[in-house]
Design a protein around this motif. Sequence first.
Motif, PDB file in Angstrom:
ATOM      1  N   LEU A   1     -12.997   1.092  21.953  1.00  0.00           N
ATOM      2  CA  LEU A   1     -12.448   1.289  20.615  1.00  0.00           C
ATOM      3  C   LEU A   1     -13.425   2.077  19.745  1.00  0.00           C
ATOM      4  O   LEU A   1     -13.020   2.961  18.987  1.00  0.00           O
ATOM      5  CB  LEU A   1     -12.127  -0.065  19.963  1.00  0.00           C
ATOM      6  N   ILE A   2     -14.683   1.789  19.857  1.00  0.00           N
ATOM      7  CA  ILE A   2     -15.701   2.493  19.070  1.00  0.00           C
ATOM      8  C   ILE A   2     -15.763   3.963  19.487  1.00  0.00           C
ATOM      9  O   ILE A   2     -15.803   4.862  18.631  1.00  0.00           O
ATOM     10  CB  ILE A   2     -17.074   1.813  19.232  1.00  0.00           C
TER      11      ILE A   2
ATOM     12  N   THR B   1     -13.378   5.800  20.906  1.00  0.00           N
ATOM     13  CA  THR B   1     -12.168   6.509  20.477  1.00  0.00           C
ATOM     14  C   THR B   1     -12.157   6.723  18.969  1.00  0.00           C
ATOM     15  O   THR B   1     -11.688   7.751  18.480  1.00  0.00           O
ATOM     16  CB  THR B   1     -10.902   5.763  20.920  1.00  0.00           C
ATOM     17  N   SER B   2     -12.697   5.757  18.222  1.00  0.00           N
ATOM     18  CA  SER B   2     -12.771   5.914  16.766  1.00  0.00           C
ATOM     19  C   SER B   2     -13.711   7.048  16.398  1.00  0.00           C
ATOM     20  O   SER B   2     -13.401   7.878  15.534  1.00  0.00           O
ATOM     21  CB  SER B   2     -13.245   4.615  16.116  1.00  0.00           C
ATOM     22  N   ILE B   3     -14.863   7.103  17.043  1.00  0.00           N
ATOM     23  CA  ILE B   3     -15.825   8.181  16.770  1.00  0.00           C
ATOM     24  C   ILE B   3     -15.218   9.526  17.136  1.00  0.00           C
ATOM     25  O   ILE B   3     -15.328  10.503  16.376  1.00  0.00           O
ATOM     26  CB  ILE B   3     -17.148   7.931  17.525  1.00  0.00           C
TER      27      ILE B   3
ATOM     28  N   PHE C   1     -12.062  10.299  17.191  1.00  0.00           N
ATOM     29  CA  PHE C   1     -11.025  10.594  16.202  1.00  0.00           C
ATOM     30  C   PHE C   1     -11.634  11.203  14.941  1.00  0.00           C
ATOM     31  O   PHE C   1     -11.139  12.203  14.409  1.00  0.00           O
ATOM     32  CB  PHE C   1     -10.255   9.317  15.853  1.00  0.00           C
ATOM     33  N   PHE C   2     -12.711  10.598  14.441  1.00  0.00           N
ATOM     34  CA  PHE C   2     -13.322  11.106  13.214  1.00  0.00           C
ATOM     35  C   PHE C   2     -13.971  12.468  13.426  1.00  0.00           C
ATOM     36  O   PHE C   2     -13.939  13.323  12.538  1.00  0.00           O
ATOM     37  CB  PHE C   2     -14.330  10.098  12.657  1.00  0.00           C
TER      38      PHE C   2
ATOM     39  N   SER D   1     -11.053  14.881  13.415  1.00  0.00           N
ATOM     40  CA  SER D   1     -10.519  15.000  12.055  1.00  0.00           C
ATOM     41  C   SER D   1     -11.404  15.904  11.208  1.00  0.00           C
ATOM     42  O   SER D   1     -10.910  16.758  10.467  1.00  0.00           O
ATOM     43  CB  SER D   1     -10.411  13.626  11.403  1.00  0.00           C
TER      44      SER D   1
END
Length: 62
Positions: free
Chosen positions: A3-4, A6-8, A10-11, A14
């Motif tokens: 999760l970490i 994929t979050s990184i 994503f940002f 973005s």
Amino acid sequence: MNLIRTSIQFFKESYYELTKVTWLGKKEVVGTTIIVIIFVIIMSIFVSVVDLFLGTVVGIIL
């Protein structure tokens, strides 16, 4: 942990996409804002006139 990551990711993506954005200048923002305000005023007058007309018609019918 996944999760970490994929979050990184994503940002990062973005942020990369935001660097490609072409932002409007002050003159363009002011111009489009004035157009929107004028449009809102015209539409509010139109809706008020239609409401007054339909209210009068319904009042006559009833």
